[in-house]
Design an enzyme around this catalytic site. Structure first.
Site, PDB file in Angstrom:
ATOM      1  N   HIS A  71     103.741  58.183  15.395  1.00  0.00           N
ATOM      2  CA  HIS A  71     105.029  58.825  15.107  1.00  0.00           C
ATOM      3  C   HIS A  71     105.930  57.936  14.251  1.00  0.00           C
ATOM      4  O   HIS A  71     107.010  58.355  13.856  1.00  0.00           O
ATOM      5  CB  HIS A  71     105.712  59.296  16.399  1.00  0.00           C
ATOM      6  CG  HIS A  71     106.448  58.247  17.162  1.00  0.00           C
ATOM      7  ND1 HIS A  71     105.892  57.561  18.212  1.00  0.00           N
ATOM      8  CD2 HIS A  71     107.700  57.771  17.033  1.00  0.00           C
ATOM      9  CE1 HIS A  71     106.777  56.715  18.693  1.00  0.00           C
ATOM     10  NE2 HIS A  71     107.895  56.812  17.992  1.00  0.00           N
ATOM     11  N   ASP A 115      99.027  58.918  19.961  1.00  0.00           N
ATOM     12  CA  ASP A 115     100.106  58.320  19.155  1.00  0.00           C
ATOM     13  C   ASP A 115      99.734  56.887  18.757  1.00  0.00           C
ATOM     14  O   ASP A 115     100.244  55.912  19.314  1.00  0.00           O
ATOM     15  CB  ASP A 115     101.402  58.351  19.979  1.00  0.00           C
ATOM     16  CG  ASP A 115     102.618  58.024  19.138  1.00  0.00           C
ATOM     17  OD1 ASP A 115     102.485  57.917  17.903  1.00  0.00           O
ATOM     18  OD2 ASP A 115     103.712  57.876  19.730  1.00  0.00           O
ATOM     19  N   GLY A 205     113.362  52.579  18.985  1.00  0.00           N
ATOM     20  CA  GLY A 205     113.235  51.502  17.992  1.00  0.00           C
ATOM     21  C   GLY A 205     112.153  50.495  18.374  1.00  0.00           C
ATOM     22  O   GLY A 205     111.723  49.701  17.546  1.00  0.00           O
ATOM     23  N   SER A 207     109.293  51.549  19.524  1.00  0.00           N
ATOM     24  CA  SER A 207     108.057  52.286  19.298  1.00  0.00           C
ATOM     25  C   SER A 207     107.097  51.546  18.399  1.00  0.00           C
ATOM     26  O   SER A 207     107.510  50.929  17.416  1.00  0.00           O
ATOM     27  CB  SER A 207     108.351  53.624  18.629  1.00  0.00           C
ATOM     28  OG  SER A 207     108.758  54.536  19.584  1.00  0.00           O
ATOM     29  N   GLY A 208     105.822  51.623  18.729  1.00  0.00           N
ATOM     30  CA  GLY A 208     104.806  50.978  17.904  1.00  0.00           C
ATOM     31  C   GLY A 208     104.492  49.572  18.369  1.00  0.00           C
ATOM     32  O   GLY A 208     103.444  49.029  18.055  1.00  0.00           O
TER      33      GLY A 208
HETATM   34  N1  ARG Z   1     110.150  57.048  20.715  1.00  0.00           N
HETATM   35  C1  ARG Z   1     110.864  55.814  20.764  1.00  0.00           C
HETATM   36  C2  ARG Z   1     110.794  55.146  19.391  1.00  0.00           C
HETATM   37  O1  ARG Z   1     110.431  55.802  18.449  1.00  0.00           O
HETATM   38  C3  ARG Z   1     110.414  54.942  21.894  1.00  0.00           C
HETATM   39  C4  ARG Z   1     110.991  55.397  23.160  1.00  0.00           C
HETATM   40  C5  ARG Z   1     110.539  54.600  24.303  1.00  0.00           C
HETATM   41  N2  ARG Z   1     111.265  55.054  25.446  1.00  0.00           N
HETATM   42  C6  ARG Z   1     111.082  54.598  26.666  1.00  0.00           C
HETATM   43  N3  ARG Z   1     111.808  55.092  27.617  1.00  0.00           N
HETATM   44  N4  ARG Z   1     110.220  53.676  26.915  1.00  0.00           N
HETATM   45  O2  ARG Z   1     111.267  54.048  19.182  1.00  0.00           O
END
Ligand code: ARG
Length: 251
Positions: A71, A115, A205, A207-208
């Protein structure tokens, strides 16, 4: 009566600020600044998608491949390695463009399934004290609920506040049941982690970025609300795909 209410609000509102930080659902929630360069596999990704730009984390798995979340894909991705403070121009930083974006062919942005994405870098990086690879876990190596892992990132340190310096937090692997309240949770491809009691979690933020358990990146920050538990891509499910894809793209 209205006066009573006003008084109550005046007294209770400041009291909310006295609650321990953990009560604030949602930071690399409940974490701290990482010791600079203690995680030399960490990558910072700046992504351009149409008119928008955003950032993600990632991690170096070979001299020219970074693993991240699907994503986080966009039209252009700039990868920074060797960073601690992303707003500074640190001598240790290396900035490289991703020349190939390979999201998992079955990635589904509605179900958030699979993902995971490989980025091929423009060139091989020179490994040093600030830039290192992290080796992948074994296929289907099971991690157990209760295992303590660590997640790092330059994402939010609250539901809204941001940071320039890498943050990290210990989170526990949870039973799949704990994430089954999220209708999209899939235990085959996803992993549930966080510390709901202490409010520890990754955030927007992050993520990844990798969820590291006993030195191995077992998870990739994927999704979740602004509080634990968070959902991670289960890396051990994808080892064959990762290795095959990297091999195919090697000259
Ligand atoms: N989708 C989020 C991103 O793009 C990450 C979210 C992680 N959330 C969590 N509760 N661990 O950065």
């Amino acid at each position: 009566m209205a006066l009573m209410m006003q008084l109550l609000i005046l007294v209770l509102l400041p009291a909310a600020f006295l609650l321990p930080p953990a009560a604030w659902a949602g930071e690399i929630i409940g974490g701290q600044e990482a010791r600079p360069h203690s995680r030399p596999h960490m990558a910072y990704l700046e992504i351009q998608r149409g008119q928008n730009s955003f950032h993600c984390g990632g991690f170096l798995v070979s001299e020219n491949f970074v693993l991240t979340a699907a994503h986080c894909n966009g039209d252009k991705i700039k990868v920074t390695l060797g960073a601690h403070n992303i707003r500074r121009r640190e001598a240790s930083q290396v900035v490289i463009r991703a020349v190939r974006h390979i999201p998992h062919p079955q990635y589904n942005n509605r179900t958030k399934n699979n993902d995971i994405m490989l980025l091929k870098l423009d060139r091989k990086v020179t490994l040093n004290n600030y830039v290192k690879t992290i080796s992948l876990p074994a296929t289907n190596k099971t991690i157990k609920p209760g295992d303590v892992c660590n997640v790092a990132g330059w994402g939010r340190i609250g539901c809204t506040s941001t940071t320039d310096r890498l943050q990290e937090v210990d989170v526990e692997v949870l039973e799949n049941e704990e994430c089954q309240t999220y209708s999209l949770y899939n235990p085959t491809t996803m992993l549930c982690a966080g510390d709901p009691k202490k409010g520890k979690d990754s955030a927007q933020g992050d993520s990844g970025g990798p969820l590291v358990c006993k030195g191995k990146p077992q998870g990739i920050v994927s999704w979740g609300p602004c509080h634990p538990p968070g959902v991670y891509t289960r890396v051990s499910t994808f080892i064959t795909w990762i290795q095959k894809t990297m091999k195919n793209l090697q000259p």
